[in-house]
Design a protein around this motif. Structure first.
Motif, PDB file in Angstrom:
ATOM      1  N   GLU A 149       4.440   7.235   3.757  1.00  0.00           N
ATOM      2  CA  GLU A 149       4.365   7.428   5.100  1.00  0.00           C
ATOM      3  C   GLU A 149       3.249   8.141   5.535  1.00  0.00           C
ATOM      4  N   ASN A 150       2.829   9.260   5.129  1.00  0.00           N
ATOM      5  CA  ASN A 150       2.514  10.146   5.315  1.00  0.00           C
ATOM      6  C   ASN A 150       1.029   9.384   5.504  1.00  0.00           C
ATOM      7  N   TRP A 151       0.828   8.336   4.979  1.00  0.00           N
ATOM      8  CA  TRP A 151      -0.856   7.602   4.631  1.00  0.00           C
ATOM      9  C   TRP A 151      -0.794   6.737   5.507  1.00  0.00           C
ATOM     10  N   MET A 152       0.231   6.369   6.094  1.00  0.00           N
ATOM     11  CA  MET A 152       0.152   5.433   6.951  1.00  0.00           C
ATOM     12  C   MET A 152       0.306   6.358   8.363  1.00  0.00           C
ATOM     13  N   ASN A 153       0.930   7.371   8.760  1.00  0.00           N
ATOM     14  CA  ASN A 153       0.525   8.531  10.297  1.00  0.00           C
ATOM     15  C   ASN A 153      -1.458   7.928  10.081  1.00  0.00           C
ATOM     16  N   VAL A 154      -1.328   8.711   8.889  1.00  0.00           N
ATOM     17  CA  VAL A 154      -2.996   8.860   9.075  1.00  0.00           C
ATOM     18  C   VAL A 154      -3.853   7.942   9.357  1.00  0.00           C
ATOM     19  N   ILE A 155      -3.641   6.326   9.192  1.00  0.00           N
ATOM     20  CA  ILE A 155      -3.662   5.198   9.959  1.00  0.00           C
ATOM     21  C   ILE A 155      -4.117   4.869  10.807  1.00  0.00           C
ATOM     22  N   ASN A 156      -2.432   5.379  11.454  1.00  0.00           N
ATOM     23  CA  ASN A 156      -1.864   5.297  12.651  1.00  0.00           C
ATOM     24  C   ASN A 156      -3.303   6.601  13.987  1.00  0.00           C
ATOM     25  N   ASP A 157      -3.101   7.545  13.006  1.00  0.00           N
ATOM     26  CA  ASP A 157      -3.613   8.638  13.905  1.00  0.00           C
ATOM     27  C   ASP A 157      -5.012   8.204  14.007  1.00  0.00           C
ATOM     28  N   SER A 158      -5.516   7.793  13.389  1.00  0.00           N
ATOM     29  CA  SER A 158      -7.359   7.120  13.192  1.00  0.00           C
ATOM     30  C   SER A 158      -7.910   6.608  14.290  1.00  0.00           C
ATOM     31  N   LEU A 159      -6.442   5.462  14.860  1.00  0.00           N
ATOM     32  CA  LEU A 159      -7.324   4.925  16.018  1.00  0.00           C
ATOM     33  C   LEU A 159      -8.189   5.886  16.389  1.00  0.00           C
ATOM     34  N   ASN A 160      -7.313   6.776  17.328  1.00  0.00           N
ATOM     35  CA  ASN A 160      -7.622   8.020  18.472  1.00  0.00           C
ATOM     36  C   ASN A 160      -8.963   8.202  18.360  1.00  0.00           C
ATOM     37  N   THR A 161      -9.782   8.467  17.254  1.00  0.00           N
ATOM     38  CA  THR A 161     -10.749   9.322  16.230  1.00  0.00           C
ATOM     39  C   THR A 161     -11.658   7.948  16.394  1.00  0.00           C
ATOM     40  N   CYS A 162     -11.585   6.887  15.797  1.00  0.00           N
ATOM     41  CA  CYS A 162     -12.188   5.576  15.452  1.00  0.00           C
ATOM     42  C   CYS A 162     -13.725   5.098  15.925  1.00  0.00           C
ATOM     43  N   PRO A 163     -14.564   4.658  15.690  1.00  0.00           N
ATOM     44  CA  PRO A 163     -15.876   3.771  16.759  1.00  0.00           C
ATOM     45  C   PRO A 163     -14.857   2.387  16.687  1.00  0.00           C
ATOM     46  N   PRO A 164     -16.318   2.536  17.989  1.00  0.00           N
ATOM     47  CA  PRO A 164     -15.171   1.369  18.572  1.00  0.00           C
ATOM     48  C   PRO A 164     -15.511   0.131  17.692  1.00  0.00           C
ATOM     49  N   ASN A 165     -16.363  -0.293  17.118  1.00  0.00           N
ATOM     50  CA  ASN A 165     -16.650  -1.080  15.710  1.00  0.00           C
ATOM     51  C   ASN A 165     -15.705  -0.966  14.933  1.00  0.00           C
ATOM     52  N   LEU A 166     -14.680  -0.111  14.565  1.00  0.00           N
ATOM     53  CA  LEU A 166     -13.581  -0.103  13.102  1.00  0.00           C
ATOM     54  C   LEU A 166     -11.952  -0.696  13.957  1.00  0.00           C
ATOM     55  N   LYS A 167     -12.403  -0.426  15.368  1.00  0.00           N
ATOM     56  CA  LYS A 167     -10.900  -0.026  15.654  1.00  0.00           C
ATOM     57  C   LYS A 167      -9.871  -1.571  15.913  1.00  0.00           C
ATOM     58  N   CYS A 168     -10.316  -2.801  15.907  1.00  0.00           N
ATOM     59  CA  CYS A 168      -9.388  -3.436  15.574  1.00  0.00           C
ATOM     60  C   CYS A 168      -8.925  -3.923  14.228  1.00  0.00           C
ATOM     61  N   TYR A 169     -10.014  -3.496  13.178  1.00  0.00           N
ATOM     62  CA  TYR A 169      -9.395  -3.434  11.438  1.00  0.00           C
ATOM     63  C   TYR A 169      -8.680  -2.447  11.856  1.00  0.00           C
ATOM     64  N   ILE A 170      -8.223  -1.415  12.197  1.00  0.00           N
ATOM     65  CA  ILE A 170      -7.279  -0.630  11.941  1.00  0.00           C
ATOM     66  C   ILE A 170      -6.387  -0.350  12.622  1.00  0.00           C
ATOM     67  N   GLU A 171      -6.406  -1.569  13.757  1.00  0.00           N
ATOM     68  CA  GLU A 171      -4.810  -1.741  14.430  1.00  0.00           C
ATOM     69  C   GLU A 171      -4.194  -2.902  13.508  1.00  0.00           C
TER      70      GLU A 171
ATOM     71  N   HIS B  56     -13.016   7.136   6.783  1.00  0.00           N
ATOM     72  CA  HIS B  56     -12.510   7.050   7.894  1.00  0.00           C
ATOM     73  C   HIS B  56     -11.497   7.985   8.138  1.00  0.00           C
ATOM     74  N   PHE B  57     -11.055   6.618   7.018  1.00  0.00           N
ATOM     75  CA  PHE B  57      -9.451   6.971   6.606  1.00  0.00           C
ATOM     76  C   PHE B  57      -8.723   8.527   5.908  1.00  0.00           C
ATOM     77  N   ASN B  58     -10.183   8.761   4.477  1.00  0.00           N
ATOM     78  CA  ASN B  58      -9.608   9.761   3.769  1.00  0.00           C
ATOM     79  C   ASN B  58     -10.922  10.767   5.070  1.00  0.00           C
ATOM     80  N   ASP B  59     -11.189  10.793   5.419  1.00  0.00           N
ATOM     81  CA  ASP B  59     -12.024  12.319   5.904  1.00  0.00           C
ATOM     82  C   ASP B  59     -11.213  13.086   6.438  1.00  0.00           C
ATOM     83  N   LEU B  60      -9.629  11.925   7.609  1.00  0.00           N
ATOM     84  CA  LEU B  60      -8.924  12.677   8.847  1.00  0.00           C
ATOM     85  C   LEU B  60      -7.791  13.154   7.678  1.00  0.00           C
ATOM     86  N   ARG B  61      -7.374  12.190   5.905  1.00  0.00           N
ATOM     87  CA  ARG B  61      -6.795  12.617   5.357  1.00  0.00           C
ATOM     88  C   ARG B  61      -6.771  13.723   5.037  1.00  0.00           C
TER      89      ARG B  61
END
Length: 228
Positions: free
Chosen positions: A20-42, A82-87
């Motif tokens: 659950e913590n990991w999925m929160n990281v993925i959702n939070d990463s949308l706020n700071t992700c590069p534009p070219n990664l946003k569609c994949y993260i979603e 991106h995910f691992n740095d934010l975690r």
């Protein structure tokens, strides 16, 4: 109304599981992700059981997002970083916050844990549940997957970036196949023991190519130098 107990996904009154913590990281990463990664993260955020370790995550992203070839590998590397740095950042912030709130309690809890483990070795106690044991093992594996400290990673990334440009400048038409480029960079960069794992090195090389997008261009399996 009749109380029917806590809802299945209600996390307000309990500790979050590692997943659950990991999925929160993925959702939070949308706020700071590069534009070219946003569609994949979603897309990843809508999935269940997203792997928390690098190698399973790469397989998952390759299959679920249909990312193939050298371009797909670079995107997967960028997503993982991106995910691992934010975690790591969020974990450090939580630890710092806990230490500020009750440093003495933390020390006491550590002492209790160590004394309990000693008591458990000499006397019989109730075994932990399987879910607790699995969660603990996964947390330890997550820590091992972060092979380099951030400052060390920056130094090595800088060295790889220099070696990458040097190799492309010497190459015919200033371009090389991605596989050839990786081999040359591996031979040129003096690697620390922690970098001898193939996956970690390939990740750093892919990151260096991604960050050098102004001076390096990728077309299929070819990498070209485009700076003056």
């Amino acid at each position: 109304t009749v109380y029917k107990g806590p809802r299945k996904n209600d996390t307000s009154n309990r500790k979050l599981t590692p997943q659950e913590n990991w999925m929160n990281v993925i959702n939070d990463s949308l706020n700071t992700c590069p534009p070219n990664l946003k569609c994949y993260i979603e897309l990843i955020a809508t999935c269940e059981n997203v792997p928390r370790k690098e190698r399973p995550f790469r397989n998952f992203a390759s299959n679920s997002l249909k990312l193939r070839g050298s371009n797909g590998d670079i995107i997967i590397s960028a997503l993982w970083k991106h995910f691992n740095d934010l975690r790591q950042k969020q974990t450090a912030e939580r630890e710092e916050s806990n230490n500020k709130k009750s440093p003495s309690k933390d020390n006491l809890s550590k002492e209790k844990i160590s004394s309990n483990t000693e008591d458990n070795d000499s006397s019989s106690s109730e075994p932990k549940s399987k879910s607790d044991v699995v969660a603990t093992k996964l947390d330890k594996e997550d820590e091992k997957s972060s092979l380099l400290k951030l400052d060390e990673r920056k130094k090595v990334s800088k060295a790889i970036k220099k070696a990458l440009k040097k190799a492309l400048k010497k190459a015919p038409n200033r371009q090389l196949k991605l596989k050839q480029l990786r081999k040359i960079v591996k031979d040129q960069v003096v690697l620390r023991e922690t970098l001898k794992q193939k996956n970690e090195l390939n990740t750093l090389i892919s990151e260096a190519i991604t960050k050098s997008e102004k001076s390096v261009k990728i077309e299929g399996k070819l990498v070209s130098l485009i700076e003056d």
